[in-house]
Design a protein around this motif. Sequence first.
Motif, PDB file in Angstrom:
ATOM      1  N   ASP A   1       0.865  -0.894  -0.082  1.00  0.00           N
ATOM      2  CA  ASP A   1       0.046   0.162   0.100  1.00  0.00           C
ATOM      3  C   ASP A   1       0.981   1.459   0.180  1.00  0.00           C
ATOM      4  O   ASP A   1       0.451   2.184  -0.661  1.00  0.00           O
ATOM      5  CB  ASP A   1      -1.027  -0.045   1.296  1.00  0.00           C
ATOM      6  CG  ASP A   1      -2.139  -1.071   0.949  1.00  0.00           C
ATOM      7  OD1 ASP A   1      -2.058  -1.596  -0.251  1.00  0.00           O
ATOM      8  OD2 ASP A   1      -2.574  -1.192   1.906  1.00  0.00           O
ATOM      9  N   THR A   2       1.926   1.282   0.601  1.00  0.00           N
ATOM     10  CA  THR A   2       2.902   2.479   0.495  1.00  0.00           C
ATOM     11  C   THR A   2       3.516   2.435  -0.843  1.00  0.00           C
ATOM     12  O   THR A   2       3.390   3.765  -1.431  1.00  0.00           O
ATOM     13  CB  THR A   2       4.009   2.286   1.503  1.00  0.00           C
ATOM     14  OG1 THR A   2       3.693   1.742   3.061  1.00  0.00           O
ATOM     15  CG2 THR A   2       5.159   3.329   1.721  1.00  0.00           C
ATOM     16  N   VAL A   3       3.631   1.418  -1.549  1.00  0.00           N
ATOM     17  CA  VAL A   3       4.274   1.543  -2.882  1.00  0.00           C
ATOM     18  C   VAL A   3       3.069   2.181  -3.621  1.00  0.00           C
ATOM     19  O   VAL A   3       3.200   3.040  -4.484  1.00  0.00           O
ATOM     20  CB  VAL A   3       4.671   0.347  -3.380  1.00  0.00           C
ATOM     21  CG1 VAL A   3       5.058   0.194  -4.844  1.00  0.00           C
ATOM     22  CG2 VAL A   3       6.082  -0.269  -2.804  1.00  0.00           C
ATOM     23  N   LEU A   4       2.089   1.839  -3.569  1.00  0.00           N
ATOM     24  CA  LEU A   4       0.712   2.221  -4.665  1.00  0.00           C
ATOM     25  C   LEU A   4       0.414   3.595  -4.089  1.00  0.00           C
ATOM     26  O   LEU A   4       0.199   4.253  -5.169  1.00  0.00           O
ATOM     27  CB  LEU A   4      -0.416   1.206  -4.325  1.00  0.00           C
ATOM     28  CG  LEU A   4      -0.396  -0.359  -4.651  1.00  0.00           C
ATOM     29  CD1 LEU A   4      -1.394  -1.112  -4.783  1.00  0.00           C
ATOM     30  CD2 LEU A   4       0.082  -0.203  -6.334  1.00  0.00           C
ATOM     31  N   LYS A   5       0.753   3.859  -2.930  1.00  0.00           N
ATOM     32  CA  LYS A   5       0.435   5.425  -2.736  1.00  0.00           C
ATOM     33  C   LYS A   5       1.535   6.114  -3.273  1.00  0.00           C
ATOM     34  O   LYS A   5       0.943   7.383  -3.720  1.00  0.00           O
ATOM     35  CB  LYS A   5       0.418   5.594  -1.060  1.00  0.00           C
ATOM     36  CG  LYS A   5      -0.554   6.590  -0.530  1.00  0.00           C
ATOM     37  CD  LYS A   5      -0.720   6.269   0.987  1.00  0.00           C
ATOM     38  CE  LYS A   5      -0.366   7.679   1.833  1.00  0.00           C
ATOM     39  NZ  LYS A   5      -0.218   7.418   3.105  1.00  0.00           N
ATOM     40  N   ASP A   6       2.644   5.891  -3.388  1.00  0.00           N
ATOM     41  CA  ASP A   6       3.693   6.587  -3.964  1.00  0.00           C
ATOM     42  C   ASP A   6       3.557   6.503  -5.496  1.00  0.00           C
ATOM     43  O   ASP A   6       3.754   7.770  -6.139  1.00  0.00           O
ATOM     44  CB  ASP A   6       5.015   5.998  -3.826  1.00  0.00           C
ATOM     45  CG  ASP A   6       6.155   7.107  -3.625  1.00  0.00           C
ATOM     46  OD1 ASP A   6       5.881   8.220  -2.956  1.00  0.00           O
ATOM     47  OD2 ASP A   6       7.152   7.004  -4.396  1.00  0.00           O
TER      48      ASP A   6
END
Length: 390
Positions: free
Chosen positions: A86-91
Motif C-alpha cells: 500500500d505504501t508503494v501504491l500510494k507513492d
Amino acid sequence: MPDFDYDLFTIGAGSGGVRASRVAAAYGAKVAVAEEYRVGGTCVIRGCVPKKMLVYGAHFAEDLEDAKQFGWDIPQARFDWISLRDTVLKDVDRLNGIYTETLENHGAEIIHERATLTGPHEITLGSGRTVTARHILIATGARPHLPEFPGSEHGITSNEAFHLDALPKRVAIAGAGYIANEFAGIFHQFGSKVTVINRSDQLLRGYDQALRDRLLQISITKGIQFRFNAQFQRIAKNADGSFTVETTGHDPMDVDLVMFATGRVPNSEGLGLDAAGVAIDEKGAICVDEYSKTNVDHIYAVGDVTGRVQLTPVAIREGQAVADTVFGGKPTTVDYDCIASAVFSHPPLAGVGMTEGEARNKLGSIKVYESDFRPMNMWFPGGTSAASTK
Ligand code: NDP
C-alpha cells in the motif's frame, strides 16, 4: 496551410510521450496528450519505480540478518506485505500527480480518453470527439507477452504482482530475463519459495556471460531454483487454489502463483495505424527512422511501441529528440551505442557497451580484466550477503 487543433497530439503519457510533449510545449507548440489510464507510463505506474521500492523493501531481509553480526539484537522481525504494497501504491499515486502537474505546468492538455487515428491528421477520442493535429506522436508503450497454452490464463504478469493480496508461499516465474530475475529476488527475500522456469538454458540473454554465471550461482546459493530448457505445457488449478505446472523435461510442480515475465509486445493494435497509413513490422512494432519518424511524414513514434531498446531512459531520450527535431529546430538523432543498463536482481548487476563476447567478435583479440570485490561489511563469516561475493 490548413489549420489544426493542435501542433502536436501525443498518444500515450509514458516516459517518452511525456518528455516529448512537455518539451514541445516549452518550445511553444500547442500540445495535447491522450492517456486512457494514468500519467507516467509503465516505468512509473507498474514498472521500474514500484519494482525498485519492492527491491529496497526486500533488501531488509538480509540487512536485518546481517545486522546481528554487527552487534544488533533484533527481536523476531516480521514483514507485512500489505503495508509495503500500500505504501508503494500510494507513492505511485503521488508520482502520477507529479507527472500530470509537469505536463499541465508546461501548458500541455491531458485528455483522459482513448485516442485512435482516423486519418493522417485526425484523431478520434473515446467520447466520439474528433480533433486534428499537425504532428502526431505515438508513445503507447508495450505490454507483457502472455504465452498461450492450456491453463496459461491462471498466470499473472508483473502488472498484477504489485497488487497481490498475499505473498505466495511458492511461486513459479516464467522467463529468465530482467523481470524474472528482479522478481525472483524480491519474492525470495520476502520468504517465498521461488522457481525460475525458462525455455532456454540461459538467463539474461545479452548480458556478459561472466555476470550471468555469477548471478545464477549466487541465486542458487541463496535458494532460488531454476528449471532450464522447460517449455510450459499446462497449468491446472487445484481444489485448494494452488496450481500444478507442467513443463517439458521436468516433473510437474505445485505452486501458489505463476508469473509470466516472457518479454513485452508493442501496443500498436487498435490505434488506427491503417487509417493513417503507418507501417508496423512483423512483431507489431511501429517502424521508424533515426529521427523516430514513421513512414508518414508528420507521424512519429518513440519508446517501447517501436521495439528498439525497451528501456525508460531511451524512451525519454527519443521523446526529447523528437521535440528538438520537430519544434526546436535542432534535428536530433539518438545514439544507441553504449546504453547503460541495470538489473535489480539480488545482487543487482549492470553493464554498458559491448559484452566480452561482442568485443571478441568485433575486435578479435582482446584483453579481459576481472576483479572480485568483497565489501568490508560482508567480511564476517556467515553473513547472508557473503554468498554474493565469493
Ligand atoms: P526479457 O526480454 O528480459 O526476458 C524475456 C525472457 O522470456 C527470456 O528469458 C526469454 O527466453 C523468455 N521468453 C521470451 N519469449 C518467450 C516465449 N514466447 N515463451 C517463453 N519464454 C519466452 O523480458 P522481460 O519480460 O523480463 O522484460 C521486458 C523488457 O522490459 C526487458 O527486455 C527490458 O528491456 C525491460 N525491463 C527493464 C528493466 C531494467 O532496466 N532494470 C526491468 C524490467 C524490465 P530466452 O532466454 O530463451 O530468450
